[in-house]
Design an enzyme around this catalytic site. Structure first.
Site, PDB file in Angstrom:
ATOM      1  N   THR A 147      12.146 -31.930  -7.299  1.00 62.29           N
ATOM      2  CA  THR A 147      11.950 -32.514  -7.147  1.00 62.29           C
ATOM      3  C   THR A 147      12.547 -33.964  -8.216  1.00 62.29           C
ATOM      4  O   THR A 147      12.733 -33.059  -9.522  1.00 62.29           O
ATOM      5  CB  THR A 147       9.676 -32.823  -7.163  1.00 62.29           C
ATOM      6  OG1 THR A 147      10.004 -34.236  -7.193  1.00 62.29           O
ATOM      7  CG2 THR A 147       9.397 -31.840  -8.358  1.00 62.29           C
ATOM      8  N   ASP A 148      11.884 -35.185  -7.683  1.00 61.81           N
ATOM      9  CA  ASP A 148      12.116 -35.966  -9.100  1.00 61.81           C
ATOM     10  C   ASP A 148      11.479 -36.125 -10.149  1.00 61.81           C
ATOM     11  O   ASP A 148      11.540 -37.131 -11.371  1.00 61.81           O
ATOM     12  CB  ASP A 148      12.655 -36.976  -8.520  1.00 61.81           C
ATOM     13  CG  ASP A 148      11.593 -38.029  -8.215  1.00 61.81           C
ATOM     14  OD1 ASP A 148      10.429 -36.905  -7.342  1.00 61.81           O
ATOM     15  OD2 ASP A 148      11.761 -39.291  -7.115  1.00 61.81           O
ATOM     16  N   GLU A 149      10.859 -35.414 -10.296  1.00 60.60           N
ATOM     17  CA  GLU A 149       9.000 -35.740 -10.753  1.00 60.60           C
ATOM     18  C   GLU A 149       9.534 -34.663 -12.123  1.00 60.60           C
ATOM     19  O   GLU A 149       8.955 -35.356 -13.098  1.00 60.60           O
ATOM     20  CB  GLU A 149       8.063 -34.877 -10.605  1.00 60.60           C
ATOM     21  CG  GLU A 149       7.588 -36.357  -9.285  1.00 60.60           C
ATOM     22  CD  GLU A 149       6.143 -35.854  -9.027  1.00 60.60           C
ATOM     23  OE1 GLU A 149       5.231 -35.541  -9.508  1.00 60.60           O
ATOM     24  OE2 GLU A 149       5.340 -36.456  -7.458  1.00 60.60           O
TER      25      GLU A 149
ATOM     26  N   LYS B 226       6.926 -27.075 -11.858  1.00 61.16           N
ATOM     27  CA  LYS B 226       8.285 -27.464 -10.592  1.00 61.16           C
ATOM     28  C   LYS B 226       9.745 -26.697 -11.267  1.00 61.16           C
ATOM     29  O   LYS B 226      10.500 -26.354 -11.429  1.00 61.16           O
ATOM     30  CB  LYS B 226       8.150 -28.288  -9.677  1.00 61.16           C
ATOM     31  CG  LYS B 226       7.695 -28.640  -8.798  1.00 61.16           C
ATOM     32  CD  LYS B 226       7.951 -27.550  -7.657  1.00 61.16           C
ATOM     33  CE  LYS B 226       9.077 -27.444  -7.204  1.00 61.16           C
ATOM     34  NZ  LYS B 226       9.642 -27.231  -5.408  1.00 61.16           N
TER      35      LYS B 226
ATOM     36  N   TYR C  67       1.582 -30.570 -11.793  1.00 63.23           N
ATOM     37  CA  TYR C  67       3.087 -30.103 -10.731  1.00 63.23           C
ATOM     38  C   TYR C  67       4.595 -29.519 -11.096  1.00 63.23           C
ATOM     39  O   TYR C  67       4.731 -29.302 -10.593  1.00 63.23           O
ATOM     40  CB  TYR C  67       2.344 -30.639  -9.155  1.00 63.23           C
ATOM     41  CG  TYR C  67       3.467 -31.318  -8.546  1.00 63.23           C
ATOM     42  CD1 TYR C  67       3.547 -30.031  -7.935  1.00 63.23           C
ATOM     43  CD2 TYR C  67       4.475 -32.159  -8.765  1.00 63.23           C
ATOM     44  CE1 TYR C  67       5.045 -29.739  -6.914  1.00 63.23           C
ATOM     45  CE2 TYR C  67       5.369 -32.322  -7.388  1.00 63.23           C
ATOM     46  CZ  TYR C  67       5.837 -31.262  -7.181  1.00 63.23           C
ATOM     47  OH  TYR C  67       6.795 -31.604  -5.741  1.00 63.23           O
TER      48      TYR C  67
HETATM   49  P1  NAD Z   1       3.798 -29.180   1.437  1.00 66.79           P
HETATM   50  O1  NAD Z   1       2.695 -28.894   0.950  1.00 66.79           O
HETATM   51  O2  NAD Z   1       3.347 -29.808   2.501  1.00 66.79           O
HETATM   52  O3  NAD Z   1       3.972 -27.871   2.425  1.00 66.79           O
HETATM   53  C1  NAD Z   1       4.078 -26.396   1.458  1.00 66.79           C
HETATM   54  C2  NAD Z   1       4.272 -25.060   2.633  1.00 66.79           C
HETATM   55  O4  NAD Z   1       4.595 -24.192   1.537  1.00 66.79           O
HETATM   56  C3  NAD Z   1       3.254 -24.757   3.114  1.00 66.79           C
HETATM   57  O5  NAD Z   1       3.335 -25.190   4.705  1.00 66.79           O
HETATM   58  C4  NAD Z   1       2.300 -23.590   2.822  1.00 66.79           C
HETATM   59  O6  NAD Z   1       1.706 -23.346   3.303  1.00 66.79           O
HETATM   60  C5  NAD Z   1       4.204 -22.941   1.893  1.00 66.79           C
HETATM   61  N1  NAD Z   1       3.251 -22.615   0.739  1.00 66.79           N
HETATM   62  C6  NAD Z   1       2.627 -22.771  -0.617  1.00 66.79           C
HETATM   63  N2  NAD Z   1       2.391 -21.595  -0.776  1.00 66.79           N
HETATM   64  C7  NAD Z   1       3.495 -20.594  -0.484  1.00 66.79           C
HETATM   65  C8  NAD Z   1       3.759 -19.282  -0.991  1.00 66.79           C
HETATM   66  N3  NAD Z   1       3.144 -18.776  -2.614  1.00 66.79           N
HETATM   67  N4  NAD Z   1       4.048 -18.600  -0.720  1.00 66.79           N
HETATM   68  C9  NAD Z   1       4.601 -18.504   0.582  1.00 66.79           C
HETATM   69  N5  NAD Z   1       4.297 -20.234   1.486  1.00 66.79           N
HETATM   70  C10 NAD Z   1       3.732 -20.786   0.279  1.00 66.79           C
HETATM   71  O7  NAD Z   1       4.769 -30.042   0.838  1.00 66.79           O
HETATM   72  P2  NAD Z   1       5.698 -30.093   1.135  1.00 66.79           P
HETATM   73  O8  NAD Z   1       6.051 -31.789   1.049  1.00 66.79           O
HETATM   74  O9  NAD Z   1       7.192 -29.721   2.445  1.00 66.79           O
HETATM   75  O10 NAD Z   1       7.355 -30.132   0.153  1.00 66.79           O
HETATM   76  C11 NAD Z   1       8.044 -28.903   0.230  1.00 66.79           C
HETATM   77  C12 NAD Z   1       8.894 -28.562  -0.871  1.00 66.79           C
HETATM   78  O11 NAD Z   1       9.359 -29.727  -1.641  1.00 66.79           O
HETATM   79  C13 NAD Z   1       8.245 -28.597  -2.123  1.00 66.79           C
HETATM   80  O12 NAD Z   1       8.527 -27.359  -3.023  1.00 66.79           O
HETATM   81  C14 NAD Z   1       7.986 -29.721  -2.917  1.00 66.79           C
HETATM   82  O13 NAD Z   1       7.496 -29.967  -4.807  1.00 66.79           O
HETATM   83  C15 NAD Z   1       9.555 -30.390  -2.277  1.00 66.79           C
HETATM   84  N6  NAD Z   1       9.178 -31.991  -2.666  1.00 66.79           N
HETATM   85  C16 NAD Z   1       8.556 -32.602  -2.148  1.00 66.79           C
HETATM   86  C17 NAD Z   1       8.398 -34.032  -1.691  1.00 66.79           C
HETATM   87  C18 NAD Z   1       7.542 -34.924  -0.661  1.00 66.79           C
HETATM   88  O14 NAD Z   1       8.091 -35.932  -1.216  1.00 66.79           O
HETATM   89  N7  NAD Z   1       6.755 -34.090  -0.247  1.00 66.79           N
HETATM   90  C19 NAD Z   1      10.040 -34.406  -2.367  1.00 66.79           C
HETATM   91  C20 NAD Z   1       9.956 -33.444  -3.489  1.00 66.79           C
HETATM   92  C21 NAD Z   1      10.522 -32.643  -3.515  1.00 66.79           C
HETATM   93  O1  DAU Z   2       8.663 -37.721  -6.122  1.00 69.64           O
HETATM   94  C1  DAU Z   2       9.165 -37.133  -5.779  1.00 69.64           C
HETATM   95  C2  DAU Z   2       7.059 -36.311  -5.039  1.00 69.64           C
HETATM   96  O2  DAU Z   2       6.416 -37.321  -3.998  1.00 69.64           O
HETATM   97  C3  DAU Z   2       7.357 -35.171  -4.423  1.00 69.64           C
HETATM   98  O3  DAU Z   2       7.418 -33.952  -5.566  1.00 69.64           O
HETATM   99  C4  DAU Z   2       5.349 -34.977  -4.714  1.00 69.64           C
HETATM  100  O4  DAU Z   2       5.182 -33.004  -3.427  1.00 69.64           O
HETATM  101  C5  DAU Z   2       4.808 -35.515  -3.624  1.00 69.64           C
HETATM  102  O5  DAU Z   2       3.228 -35.224  -2.847  1.00 69.64           O
HETATM  103  C6  DAU Z   2       4.986 -36.821  -4.356  1.00 69.64           C
HETATM  104  O6  DAU Z   2       3.942 -37.249  -5.109  1.00 69.64           O
HETATM  105  P1  DAU Z   2       3.429 -38.283  -5.492  1.00 69.64           P
HETATM  106  O7  DAU Z   2       2.282 -38.080  -6.532  1.00 69.64           O
HETATM  107  O8  DAU Z   2       4.446 -39.466  -5.815  1.00 69.64           O
HETATM  108  O9  DAU Z   2       2.750 -38.748  -3.949  1.00 69.64           O
HETATM  109  P2  DAU Z   2       1.397 -39.150  -3.231  1.00 69.64           P
HETATM  110  O10 DAU Z   2       2.116 -38.414  -1.651  1.00 69.64           O
HETATM  111  O11 DAU Z   2       0.069 -38.340  -3.674  1.00 69.64           O
HETATM  112  O12 DAU Z   2       1.538 -40.458  -3.698  1.00 69.64           O
HETATM  113  C7  DAU Z   2       2.174 -41.793  -3.867  1.00 69.64           C
HETATM  114  C8  DAU Z   2       1.844 -42.827  -4.437  1.00 69.64           C
HETATM  115  O13 DAU Z   2       0.716 -42.892  -3.639  1.00 69.64           O
HETATM  116  C9  DAU Z   2       1.599 -42.523  -5.913  1.00 69.64           C
HETATM  117  O14 DAU Z   2       1.564 -43.323  -7.126  1.00 69.64           O
HETATM  118  C10 DAU Z   2      -0.365 -42.055  -5.914  1.00 69.64           C
HETATM  119  C11 DAU Z   2      -0.299 -42.918  -5.131  1.00 69.64           C
HETATM  120  N1  DAU Z   2      -1.755 -43.265  -4.282  1.00 69.64           N
HETATM  121  C12 DAU Z   2      -1.732 -41.815  -3.354  1.00 69.64           C
HETATM  122  C13 DAU Z   2      -3.181 -41.213  -3.273  1.00 69.64           C
HETATM  123  C14 DAU Z   2      -3.083 -39.844  -2.281  1.00 69.64           C
HETATM  124  C15 DAU Z   2      -2.775 -43.813  -4.153  1.00 69.64           C
HETATM  125  O15 DAU Z   2      -2.541 -45.073  -4.653  1.00 69.64           O
HETATM  126  N2  DAU Z   2      -3.726 -43.797  -3.445  1.00 69.64           N
HETATM  127  C16 DAU Z   2      -3.967 -42.547  -3.030  1.00 69.64           C
HETATM  128  O16 DAU Z   2      -4.892 -42.322  -2.508  1.00 69.64           O
END
Ligand code: NAD
Ligand code: DAU
Length: 342
Positions: free
Chosen positions: A122-124, A150, A146
Site C-alpha cells: 500500500t501507499d500508506e 504492511k 496497519y
Molecule cells: P480485504 O480486507 O477486503 O480482503 C482481505 C482478504 O484477505 C479477505 O478475504 C480475508 O478473508 C483474507 N485474509 C485475511 N487474513 C488472512 C489470512 N491470515 N490468511 C488468508 N486470508 C486472509 O482487503 P482488500 O481491500 O481487498 O486489500 C487486499 C490487499 O491489498 C491488502 O493486502 C491491502 O493491504 C492491499 N491494498 C488495499 C488497498 C485498498 O484500497 N483496499 C489499496 C492498496 C493496497
Molecule cells: O491508500 C491505500 C489504503 O486505502 C489501503 O492500504 C487500505 O487497505 C484501504 O482501507 C484504504 O485506507 P483508508 O484508510 O484511506 O480507507 P478508508 O476507506 O478507511 O477511508 C478513506 C478516507 O475516508 C480516509 O481519509 C478516512 C475517511 N473516512 C473513512 C470512513 C470509514 C471517513 O471520513 N469516514 C468513515 O466513516
C-alpha cells in the site's frame, strides 16, 4: 497454476474475475481464511462454474500454506487485515497476518519453487505527504498500525528475495474503489448509508485527500507486475484521481439524489493521515495505463452498489452492525452538520 491468497476479499476477488476475463491462465486456486472481510459471495459464479478452486486456510499457518502452494507457478498475495479503524481496536491480527503471514508465504513460495510472486502492498507505508508524491527510492515512515504491519510484510518478502532468490516484486497501490468492497470502507459505507437514509460519518473536516483508483486499474497493474516486474522491484500504483473525502461524499449524495443534510462531521480517526500520493512512473514504464478517471471510477462504483443491494445487505451483517456501533455510535451522537464536530 496461480494461487491468489486473500482472493475472497475486495481486491483479490476482483483480481480473480479479471484473470478469468482477460487471461488464459488454466488453474486458479484461491486460498483465504474467510475473516469477517472475506466472502464466497464475491467469487460465487466462478466457484459454481468450477472455474476456480477454493481452499480455506491461513497464510500465517505453515501447514495451510504448504499444502496449497505445492505445484504452483505463481502467487499473488492480497491476504491481509486491511482496515485502519480496526487496527485501532486490536493490532494483533494485523501483526499476525500482515507480517508473519507474509513471511511464511514468501518462505513457502521460495521452498516450493514458485516462479513469480507479487505481494500487494500500500501507499500508506510511506506515511502521509502534504505536497508532491512519494518515489519508490524514499524511506518508509508508516504512521499507524496497519501500514506499519504492511511495511513489516514488505521486509519479509524482500528478505526472501535476497536469501532464497524468490522472484517476487511489491506493488504499493493507492485507495481502491469498486465492486465487492466491504461496507466498513469509506465509499461503500457512504453509499449504503445514503441508500438507507442514514447519516454519512465524515472524519474531522473531510478535507483529507485520497487518490481514488478503480479496482480494475489496480488489477491490471498487478498482472503487469506479475508478468514483467523485476525480482525485488517496488512499484507504486497511483492514478492522479485525487479528491477530498467531502468531495466524494457530495458526489455520492448528488448521484443518489439524497440531501446534504445526511452529512455528519464526527470526531476524527486517531493518527489520520491527511494525504497520500505516489509517483507511478516506474509502473507506467512497464506498460501500465489506467482506464478510469475520477468521475468514471466514482460513478461506476456507486452504481454497482445501487444494483447489487443483495450483496451489501448480506455484507452489513450482525458482525458489521456491532462494529459500526462500537466505532460510530458515540461519535455520531456528538456529531455536527458543519466542519466542527460538536
Ligand atoms: P480485504 O480486507 O477486503 O480482503 C482481505 C482478504 O484477505 C479477505 O478475504 C480475508 O478473508 C483474507 N485474509 C485475511 N487474513 C488472512 C489470512 N491470515 N490468511 C488468508 N486470508 C486472509 O482487503 P482488500 O481491500 O481487498 O486489500 C487486499 C490487499 O491489498 C491488502 O493486502 C491491502 O493491504 C492491499 N491494498 C488495499 C488497498 C485498498 O484500497 N483496499 C489499496 C492498496 C493496497
Ligand atoms: O491508500 C491505500 C489504503 O486505502 C489501503 O492500504 C487500505 O487497505 C484501504 O482501507 C484504504 O485506507 P483508508 O484508510 O484511506 O480507507 P478508508 O476507506 O478507511 O477511508 C478513506 C478516507 O475516508 C480516509 O481519509 C478516512 C475517511 N473516512 C473513512 C470512513 C470509514 C471517513 O471520513 N469516514 C468513515 O466513516
Amino acid at each position: 497454476m496461480i494461487i491468489v491468497t486473500g482472493g475472497a476479499g475486495f481486491i483479490g476477488s476482483n483480481y480473480v474475475h479479471y484473470l478469468l476475463a482477460s487471461t488464459n491462465i488454466e488453474r486458479i486456486v484461491v486460498l483465504d481464511k474467510l475473516t469477517y472481510a472475506g466472502s464466497l459471495d464475491n467469487i460465487r459464479s466462478p466457484l459454481t462454474n468450477g472455474q476456480i478452486e477454493f481452499i480455506q486456510g491461513d497464510i500465517s499457518v505453515e501447514e495451510d500454506v504448504e499444502s496449497a502452494i505445492r505445484h504452483c507457478d505463481a502467487v499473488v498475495n492480497f491476504a491481509a487485515e486491511s482496515h485502519n479503524d480496526r487496527a485501532l481496536l486490536d493490532p494483533s491480527p494485523f501483526i499476525e497476518t500482515n507480517v508473519k503471514g507474509a513471511g511464511i508465504l514468501a518462505y513457502a513460495a521460495a521452498q516450493n519453487g514458485v516462479k513469480r510472486m507479487v505481494h500487494v502492498s500500500t501507499d500508506e507505508v510511506y506515511g502521509e505527504i502534504r505536497e508532491g508524491s512519494f518515489h519508490e527510492s524514499l524511506a518508509l515512515r508508516p504512521r499507524s498500525t496497519y501500514p506499519a504491519a504492511k511495511a513489516g510484510g514488505e521486509m519479509m518478502i524482500l528478505a526472501a528475495v535476497e536469501s532464497f532468490g524468490l522472484e517476487a516484486c511489491i506493488t504499493r497501490g493507492v485507495n481502491n474503489i469498486g465492486p465487492y468492497q466491504h461496507p466498513e470502507k469509506a465509499l461503500p459505507l457512504f453509499v449504503t448509508n445514503a441508500l438507507l437514509d442514514m447519516p454519512l460519518p465524515i472524519y474531522g473536516t473531510g478535507q483529507q485527500v485520497r487518490d481514488r483508483m478503480h479496482v480494475l486499474d489496480h488489477c491490471s497493474a498487478i498482472q503487469i507486475a506479475l508478468e514483467r516486474g523485476e525480482p525485488g522491484g517496488l512499484y507504486n500504483v497511483g492514478v492522479d484521481n485525487e479528491c477530498t473525502n467531502e468531495y466524494m461524499v457530495d458526489h455520492i449524495l448528488q448521484r443518489l439524489n439524497k440531501p446534504k443534510s445526511l452529512k455528519r462531521y464526527i470526531e476524527d480517526r486517531t493518527g489520520h493521515d491527511f494525504r497520500y500520493s505516489v509517483d507511478s512512473t516506474r509502473m507506467r514504464e512497464l506498460g501500465w495505463e489506467p482506464q478510469y478517471d475520477l468521475n468514471a471510477a466514482l460513478n461506476s462504483s456507486i452504481d454497482w452498489y445501487v444494483k447489487n443491494e443483495w450483496w451489501w445487505r448480506e455484507a452489513r451483517s450482525e458482525e458489521f452492525e456491532n462494529y459500526y456501533k462500537e466505532v460510530y455510535q458515540d461519535r455520531l451522537s456528538q456529531a455536527g452538520q458543519d466542519h466542527t464536530p460538536a
